[in-house]
Enzyme design. Structure first.
Site, PDB file in Angstrom:
ATOM      1  N   SER A   1      -7.266   6.289  18.912  1.00  0.00           N
ATOM      2  CA  SER A   1      -7.399   7.748  18.839  1.00  0.00           C
ATOM      3  C   SER A   1      -6.484   8.398  17.805  1.00  0.00           C
ATOM      4  O   SER A   1      -5.962   9.494  18.023  1.00  0.00           O
ATOM      5  CB  SER A   1      -7.202   8.369  20.227  1.00  0.00           C
ATOM      6  OG  SER A   1      -8.209   7.910  21.120  1.00  0.00           O
TER       7      SER A   1
ATOM      8  N   ASN B   1     -11.667   1.290  10.527  1.00  0.00           N
ATOM      9  CA  ASN B   1     -12.560   0.362  11.228  1.00  0.00           C
ATOM     10  C   ASN B   1     -13.815   1.132  11.599  1.00  0.00           C
ATOM     11  O   ASN B   1     -13.813   1.904  12.556  1.00  0.00           O
ATOM     12  CB  ASN B   1     -11.832  -0.175  12.475  1.00  0.00           C
ATOM     13  CG  ASN B   1     -12.737  -1.019  13.345  1.00  0.00           C
ATOM     14  OD1 ASN B   1     -13.828  -1.408  12.934  1.00  0.00           O
ATOM     15  ND2 ASN B   1     -12.284  -1.310  14.563  1.00  0.00           N
TER      16      ASN B   1
ATOM     17  N   HIS C   1     -10.054  -7.804  17.813  1.00  0.00           N
ATOM     18  CA  HIS C   1     -10.160  -6.411  18.260  1.00  0.00           C
ATOM     19  C   HIS C   1     -10.511  -6.384  19.753  1.00  0.00           C
ATOM     20  O   HIS C   1     -11.251  -7.250  20.236  1.00  0.00           O
ATOM     21  CB  HIS C   1     -11.232  -5.684  17.450  1.00  0.00           C
ATOM     22  CG  HIS C   1     -11.210  -4.207  17.694  1.00  0.00           C
ATOM     23  ND1 HIS C   1     -11.816  -3.642  18.795  1.00  0.00           N
ATOM     24  CD2 HIS C   1     -10.619  -3.195  17.022  1.00  0.00           C
ATOM     25  CE1 HIS C   1     -11.602  -2.334  18.768  1.00  0.00           C
ATOM     26  NE2 HIS C   1     -10.887  -2.037  17.706  1.00  0.00           N
TER      27      HIS C   1
HETATM   28  P1  PGA Z   1     -10.379   4.860  17.597  1.00  0.00           P
HETATM   29  O1  PGA Z   1     -10.524   3.266  17.391  1.00  0.00           O
HETATM   30  O2  PGA Z   1      -9.526   5.371  16.442  1.00  0.00           O
HETATM   31  O3  PGA Z   1     -11.782   5.387  17.548  1.00  0.00           O
HETATM   32  O4  PGA Z   1      -9.696   5.070  18.902  1.00  0.00           O
HETATM   33  C1  PGA Z   1      -9.465   2.490  16.915  1.00  0.00           C
HETATM   34  C2  PGA Z   1      -9.863   1.037  16.846  1.00  0.00           C
HETATM   35  O5  PGA Z   1     -10.579   0.581  17.741  1.00  0.00           O
HETATM   36  O6  PGA Z   1      -9.500   0.307  15.913  1.00  0.00           O
END
Ligand code: PGA
Length: 254
Positions: free
Chosen positions: A211, A10, A95
């Protein structure tokens, strides 16, 4: 039937069209080679057309990050299901950033999920609790409520993917633990079984998001209910994303 793992990147509101093409160029050949994992890139709308041309004939799939539910008409600035269906196989819906910055509710997301299914797009439906909800011990109630609300009135969500993304773990560097995420994802699978039966639930792919990096993907992928990841920040670095996909292929092969 074992579930085919799915790693989706994403990109959020990052990369200009030229940067997006360059980033795909950096990862295309190596990503294409990895077998046993579905690989999905979700760039901004303005780059979908160019990337669709770049990945033609490869094993890489394309997804959008949002969509409106109406088919066409006077909705200035919106993007419709048939527009995306010409380019994409997937669309991320609900999301947490859409829910929190743009006021999306389960009711709206439900309409979007219905529209995606009607036009042959596979929804990646995102659910997850906030830090306050988590600390109040409301995680199960919130997440199962989102699953039920977003799937309300949908007879058979063929192609659905659910992404469990605890809001407190998104972009914070503070991922959930593998067992913690797995427990909630097991509950999500049970909720889906209550709606669509055991066989459908066993075939449903559920991703963890929040993350995820090449350093922690292994901890998630080894869990029985975790069928992949929705990767934000780490999907913008070619080497990192390729590493995540490769580790997933290796670990899920067992
Ligand atoms: P992140 O985002 O891996 O930067 O924590 C994940 C997401 O929002 O789909």
């Amino acid at each position: 039937m074992p579930r085919l793992p799915i790693i989706a990147g994403n990109w959020k509101m990052n990369t200009t069209p030229h940067q997006a093409v360059a980033l795909v160029g950096e990862m295309l050949a190596e990503l294409d080679e990895v077998r046993g994992v579905e690989k999905v890139l979700c760039p901004p709308f303005v780059s979908l057309g160019a990337i669709e041309r770049l990945i033609q004939g490869t094993s890489i799939k394309l997804g959008a990050q949002n969509m409106y539910f109406e088919e066409k008409g006077a909705y200035t600035g919106e993007v419709s299901p048939p527009m995306l269906a010409e380019l994409c196989q997937y669309v991320i819906l609900g999301h947490s950033e859409r829910r929190h910055h743009f006021g999306e509710t389960d009711e709206l997301i439900n309409q979007k999920v219905k529209a995606a299914l009607a036009f042959g797009l596979n929804p990646i439906l995102c659910v997850g609790e906030t830090l306050a909800e988590n600390e109040a011990g409301r995680t199960v109630e919130v997440v199962t409520g989102q699953v039920r609300g977003c799937l309300a009135g949908i007879e058979w969500p063929q192609g659905l993917v659910i992404a469990y993304e605890p809001v407190w773990a998104i972009g914070t560097g503070r991922a959930a633990s593998g067992p913690q995420a797995n427990a909630i994802m097991g509950i999500i699978r049970d909720t889906v079984a209550q709606l669509y039966g055991q066989a459908f639930a066993e075939g449903l792919r559920i991703q963890y998001g929040g993350s995820v990096t090449s350093a922690n993907i292994g901890e998630f992928i080894e869990q029985p209910h975790i069928d992949g990841a929705l990767v934000g920040g780490a999907s913008l670095q070619a080497a990192e994303f390729i590493d995540i996909v490769r580790q997933t292929a290796t670990l899920k092969r067992g």
